[in-house]
Design a protein around this motif. Structure first.
Motif, PDB file in Angstrom:
ATOM      1  N   ALA A  59     -15.783 -24.889   3.240  1.00  0.00           N
ATOM      2  CA  ALA A  59     -16.214 -23.586   4.663  1.00  0.00           C
ATOM      3  C   ALA A  59     -17.485 -23.047   3.937  1.00  0.00           C
ATOM      4  CB  ALA A  59     -15.121 -22.739   4.520  1.00  0.00           C
ATOM      5  N   PRO A  60     -18.205 -22.019   4.863  1.00  0.00           N
ATOM      6  CA  PRO A  60     -18.439 -21.861   6.780  1.00  0.00           C
ATOM      7  C   PRO A  60     -18.847 -23.169   7.001  1.00  0.00           C
ATOM      8  CG  PRO A  60     -19.534 -20.491   6.040  1.00  0.00           C
ATOM      9  CD  PRO A  60     -19.480 -20.969   4.593  1.00  0.00           C
ATOM     10  N   ASP A  61     -19.840 -23.728   6.256  1.00  0.00           N
ATOM     11  CA  ASP A  61     -20.971 -24.004   6.964  1.00  0.00           C
ATOM     12  C   ASP A  61     -21.060 -25.460   6.040  1.00  0.00           C
ATOM     13  OD1 ASP A  61     -22.307 -23.020   5.274  1.00  0.00           O
ATOM     14  OD2 ASP A  61     -23.651 -22.018   7.028  1.00  0.00           O
ATOM     15  N   ARG A  62     -21.157 -26.390   4.910  1.00  0.00           N
ATOM     16  CA  ARG A  62     -21.365 -27.507   4.516  1.00  0.00           C
ATOM     17  C   ARG A  62     -20.833 -28.458   4.065  1.00  0.00           C
ATOM     18  NH1 ARG A  62     -23.813 -25.085  -1.322  1.00  0.00           N
ATOM     19  NH2 ARG A  62     -24.812 -23.274   0.356  1.00  0.00           N
ATOM     20  N   THR A  63     -21.476 -29.660   4.683  1.00  0.00           N
ATOM     21  CA  THR A  63     -20.468 -30.712   4.004  1.00  0.00           C
ATOM     22  C   THR A  63     -21.447 -31.925   3.909  1.00  0.00           C
ATOM     23  OG1 THR A  63     -22.165 -31.473   6.706  1.00  0.00           O
ATOM     24  CG2 THR A  63     -19.396 -30.513   6.926  1.00  0.00           C
ATOM     25  N   ALA A  64     -20.469 -32.985   3.730  1.00  0.00           N
ATOM     26  CA  ALA A  64     -21.420 -34.367   2.404  1.00  0.00           C
ATOM     27  C   ALA A  64     -20.117 -35.708   3.360  1.00  0.00           C
ATOM     28  CB  ALA A  64     -21.432 -33.996   1.481  1.00  0.00           C
ATOM     29  N   THR A  65     -21.001 -36.645   3.192  1.00  0.00           N
ATOM     30  CA  THR A  65     -20.138 -37.553   3.412  1.00  0.00           C
ATOM     31  C   THR A  65     -20.382 -38.160   2.459  1.00  0.00           C
ATOM     32  OG1 THR A  65     -22.666 -39.156   3.428  1.00  0.00           O
ATOM     33  CG2 THR A  65     -22.244 -38.200   5.402  1.00  0.00           C
ATOM     34  N   LEU A  66     -19.404 -39.266   2.612  1.00  0.00           N
ATOM     35  CA  LEU A  66     -18.914 -40.502   0.641  1.00  0.00           C
ATOM     36  C   LEU A  66     -19.148 -41.414   0.669  1.00  0.00           C
ATOM     37  CD1 LEU A  66     -15.655 -39.573   0.761  1.00  0.00           C
ATOM     38  CD2 LEU A  66     -16.633 -38.300  -0.206  1.00  0.00           C
ATOM     39  N   ARG A  67     -20.362 -41.862   2.022  1.00  0.00           N
ATOM     40  CA  ARG A  67     -20.891 -43.095   2.062  1.00  0.00           C
ATOM     41  C   ARG A  67     -22.146 -43.153   1.129  1.00  0.00           C
ATOM     42  NH1 ARG A  67     -22.381 -43.191   7.970  1.00  0.00           N
ATOM     43  NH2 ARG A  67     -19.880 -43.514   8.523  1.00  0.00           N
ATOM     44  N   THR A  68     -22.754 -44.549   0.516  1.00  0.00           N
ATOM     45  CA  THR A  68     -23.197 -44.839  -0.810  1.00  0.00           C
ATOM     46  C   THR A  68     -24.852 -45.241  -0.341  1.00  0.00           C
ATOM     47  OG1 THR A  68     -21.788 -45.705  -2.015  1.00  0.00           O
ATOM     48  CG2 THR A  68     -24.097 -46.154  -2.812  1.00  0.00           C
ATOM     49  N   LEU A  69     -24.730 -45.762   0.817  1.00  0.00           N
ATOM     50  CA  LEU A  69     -25.859 -45.169   1.507  1.00  0.00           C
ATOM     51  C   LEU A  69     -25.449 -44.989   3.421  1.00  0.00           C
ATOM     52  CD1 LEU A  69     -25.763 -50.194   2.148  1.00  0.00           C
ATOM     53  CD2 LEU A  69     -27.018 -47.651   0.361  1.00  0.00           C
ATOM     54  N   GLY A  70     -26.787 -44.002   3.294  1.00  0.00           N
ATOM     55  CA  GLY A  70     -26.954 -43.218   4.667  1.00  0.00           C
ATOM     56  C   GLY A  70     -26.181 -42.495   4.055  1.00  0.00           C
ATOM     57  N   SER A  71     -26.363 -41.967   2.763  1.00  0.00           N
ATOM     58  CA  SER A  71     -25.646 -40.372   2.474  1.00  0.00           C
ATOM     59  C   SER A  71     -26.523 -38.710   3.030  1.00  0.00           C
ATOM     60  CB  SER A  71     -25.900 -39.859   0.688  1.00  0.00           C
ATOM     61  OG  SER A  71     -24.957 -41.558   0.072  1.00  0.00           O
ATOM     62  N   MET A  72     -25.153 -38.127   3.587  1.00  0.00           N
ATOM     63  CA  MET A  72     -26.062 -36.590   4.304  1.00  0.00           C
ATOM     64  C   MET A  72     -24.791 -35.761   3.412  1.00  0.00           C
ATOM     65  SD  MET A  72     -27.074 -37.938   8.232  1.00  0.00           S
ATOM     66  CE  MET A  72     -27.736 -36.822   8.221  1.00  0.00           C
ATOM     67  N   LYS A  73     -25.456 -34.873   3.487  1.00  0.00           N
ATOM     68  CA  LYS A  73     -25.584 -33.067   3.308  1.00  0.00           C
ATOM     69  C   LYS A  73     -26.072 -32.427   4.830  1.00  0.00           C
ATOM     70  CE  LYS A  73     -24.828 -34.121  -1.504  1.00  0.00           C
ATOM     71  NZ  LYS A  73     -25.437 -33.133  -2.879  1.00  0.00           N
ATOM     72  N   VAL A  74     -25.085 -31.938   4.792  1.00  0.00           N
ATOM     73  CA  VAL A  74     -25.761 -30.163   5.624  1.00  0.00           C
ATOM     74  C   VAL A  74     -25.247 -29.126   4.788  1.00  0.00           C
ATOM     75  CG1 VAL A  74     -24.910 -29.102   8.318  1.00  0.00           C
ATOM     76  CG2 VAL A  74     -25.237 -31.445   7.643  1.00  0.00           C
ATOM     77  N   ILE A  75     -26.200 -28.019   5.082  1.00  0.00           N
ATOM     78  CA  ILE A  75     -25.921 -26.654   4.527  1.00  0.00           C
ATOM     79  C   ILE A  75     -26.716 -26.297   4.803  1.00  0.00           C
ATOM     80  CG2 ILE A  75     -26.690 -25.478   2.056  1.00  0.00           C
ATOM     81  CD1 ILE A  75     -25.329 -28.146   1.585  1.00  0.00           C
ATOM     82  N   GLY A  76     -25.765 -25.326   5.538  1.00  0.00           N
ATOM     83  CA  GLY A  76     -26.340 -24.455   6.535  1.00  0.00           C
ATOM     84  C   GLY A  76     -26.746 -24.448   8.046  1.00  0.00           C
ATOM     85  N   LYS A  77     -27.887 -24.351   8.625  1.00  0.00           N
ATOM     86  CA  LYS A  77     -29.137 -25.401   9.229  1.00  0.00           C
ATOM     87  C   LYS A  77     -29.724 -26.157   8.559  1.00  0.00           C
ATOM     88  CE  LYS A  77     -27.243 -21.935  12.540  1.00  0.00           C
ATOM     89  NZ  LYS A  77     -26.696 -22.480  13.463  1.00  0.00           N
ATOM     90  N   GLU A  78     -29.402 -26.951   7.716  1.00  0.00           N
ATOM     91  CA  GLU A  78     -30.480 -27.488   7.071  1.00  0.00           C
ATOM     92  C   GLU A  78     -29.722 -29.043   6.788  1.00  0.00           C
ATOM     93  OE1 GLU A  78     -33.348 -27.767   6.567  1.00  0.00           O
ATOM     94  OE2 GLU A  78     -34.137 -25.230   6.672  1.00  0.00           O
ATOM     95  N   ALA A  79     -29.733 -30.148   7.569  1.00  0.00           N
ATOM     96  CA  ALA A  79     -29.751 -31.292   7.100  1.00  0.00           C
ATOM     97  C   ALA A  79     -30.035 -32.399   5.916  1.00  0.00           C
ATOM     98  CB  ALA A  79     -29.051 -32.607   8.932  1.00  0.00           C
ATOM     99  N   TYR A  80     -29.386 -33.301   4.772  1.00  0.00           N
ATOM    100  CA  TYR A  80     -30.258 -33.676   4.010  1.00  0.00           C
ATOM    101  C   TYR A  80     -30.401 -34.408   4.002  1.00  0.00           C
ATOM    102  CZ  TYR A  80     -31.637 -29.068   1.974  1.00  0.00           C
ATOM    103  OH  TYR A  80     -31.676 -27.732   1.603  1.00  0.00           O
ATOM    104  N   ILE A  81     -30.786 -36.059   4.141  1.00  0.00           N
ATOM    105  CA  ILE A  81     -30.650 -37.193   3.538  1.00  0.00           C
ATOM    106  C   ILE A  81     -31.473 -38.380   2.714  1.00  0.00           C
ATOM    107  CG2 ILE A  81     -30.613 -39.983   5.401  1.00  0.00           C
ATOM    108  CD1 ILE A  81     -31.867 -37.694   8.293  1.00  0.00           C
ATOM    109  N   LEU A  82     -30.210 -38.924   1.806  1.00  0.00           N
ATOM    110  CA  LEU A  82     -30.428 -39.469   1.077  1.00  0.00           C
ATOM    111  C   LEU A  82     -31.640 -40.905   1.268  1.00  0.00           C
ATOM    112  CD1 LEU A  82     -30.903 -39.419  -2.335  1.00  0.00           C
ATOM    113  CD2 LEU A  82     -28.365 -41.459  -1.508  1.00  0.00           C
ATOM    114  N   LEU A  83     -33.218 -40.998   0.823  1.00  0.00           N
ATOM    115  CA  LEU A  83     -34.041 -41.575   1.365  1.00  0.00           C
ATOM    116  C   LEU A  83     -34.001 -42.960   0.986  1.00  0.00           C
ATOM    117  CD1 LEU A  83     -36.879 -39.041   2.026  1.00  0.00           C
ATOM    118  CD2 LEU A  83     -35.273 -40.248   3.491  1.00  0.00           C
ATOM    119  N   THR A  84     -33.591 -42.680  -1.042  1.00  0.00           N
ATOM    120  CA  THR A  84     -33.783 -43.732  -1.885  1.00  0.00           C
ATOM    121  C   THR A  84     -32.367 -44.307  -2.304  1.00  0.00           C
ATOM    122  OG1 THR A  84     -33.682 -42.406  -3.912  1.00  0.00           O
ATOM    123  CG2 THR A  84     -36.130 -43.049  -2.524  1.00  0.00           C
ATOM    124  N   PRO A  85     -31.696 -44.938  -1.856  1.00  0.00           N
ATOM    125  CA  PRO A  85     -29.979 -44.569  -2.142  1.00  0.00           C
ATOM    126  C   PRO A  85     -29.809 -45.660  -3.574  1.00  0.00           C
ATOM    127  CG  PRO A  85     -30.294 -45.809  -0.499  1.00  0.00           C
ATOM    128  CD  PRO A  85     -31.161 -45.166  -0.326  1.00  0.00           C
TER     129      PRO A  85
END
Length: 239
Positions: A59-85
């Motif tokens: 809470a209130p606005d953060r997420t993170a996937t558990l995947r090794t491949l295609g990992s992503m995070k959301v921090i507020g209004k920004e999304a982050y994608i792991l480019l080199t898993p």
């Protein structure tokens, strides 16, 4: 109207043998409804939890996937994608959070089901759990469909938290079931049971933080997803 919605509409109109409608389900006992909404709100107010065993929410606005491949995070209004898993000091791409990405990997995904339950007043208690019913438009279930769908939620509760939701739909509507040679295929259904959604690890999720700035590359949008630098060429992808 999108192409998908138009195709679904044409399919449903051309093949519909009936259009389903339902009376509104009866309201539950007010005391039971209050208890139910308190449990749902307590779950929404948790400082963190794990959604469906693949997405951590803080809470209130953060997420993170558990995947090794295609990992992503959301921090507020920004999304982050792991480019080199698989690389300990790998690069991340950063771009603005779009509604589409939010609906799959962001707080919108983690919270949507719980927020939907808060709008229900047809609630029956079964032991520690609840049965909840809603009538919704078939179009909201699968775009382009006329009529209504009756949705029944079995809501499982433990320690005054919602721990799982099992959803069953009844009516008469078309849904996409496969993509063959790039073309979506539809079929008519009168019942559909969705995969169970789970909530767990309340208040136990490690803090979700943005990747270091020196390992972050700015991404540009490609519609509602992103241009990803991949092997020297641009790939348009959400993950």
């Amino acid at each position: 109207m999108t192409v998908l919605a138009l195709v679904a509409l044409l399919f449903s109109v051309s093949t519909a043998e009936r259009i389903s409608t339902f009376a509104n389900p009866p309201a539950g006992n007010p005391a039971i409804v209050t208890i139910f909404r308190t449990v749902v709100q307590r779950t929404l107010d948790a400082p963190s939890f794990r959604y469906n065993q693949y997405l951590n929410y803080q809470a209130p606005d953060r997420t993170a996937t558990l995947r090794t491949l295609g990992s992503m995070k959301v921090i507020g209004k920004e999304a982050y994608i792991l480019l080199t898993p698989g690389v300990p000091t790998g690069k991340w791409g950063r771009g603005p959070l779009t509604p589409l990405v939010d609906s799959y990997y962001g707080p919108a995904m983690a919270l949507h089901g719980l927020r939907t339950l808060l709008t229900s007043n047809s609630v029956i208690r079964e032991g520690n759990n609840f049965v909840v019913k809603q009538v919704v438009s078939a179009d909201s279930v699968s775009p382009g469909n006329p009529g209504q769908v009756l949705v029944t939620y079995m809501v499982y509760v433990n320690d005054d938290y919602v721990t799982a939701i099992q959803t069953r739909l009844e009516g008469w509507w078309s849904i996409p079931y496969a993509r063959i040679n790039g073309i979506l295929r539809f079929r008519r259904v009168d019942t559909f049971t969705a995969s169970q959604v789970t909530y767990s690890s309340f208040g136990q999720i490690a803090p979700i933080t943005a990747p270091p700035a020196d390992r972050t590359l700015q991404l540009t949008l490609c519609g509602q997803v992103y241009h990803l630098p991949y092997l020297g060429r641009e790939v348009c992808s959400a993950f």
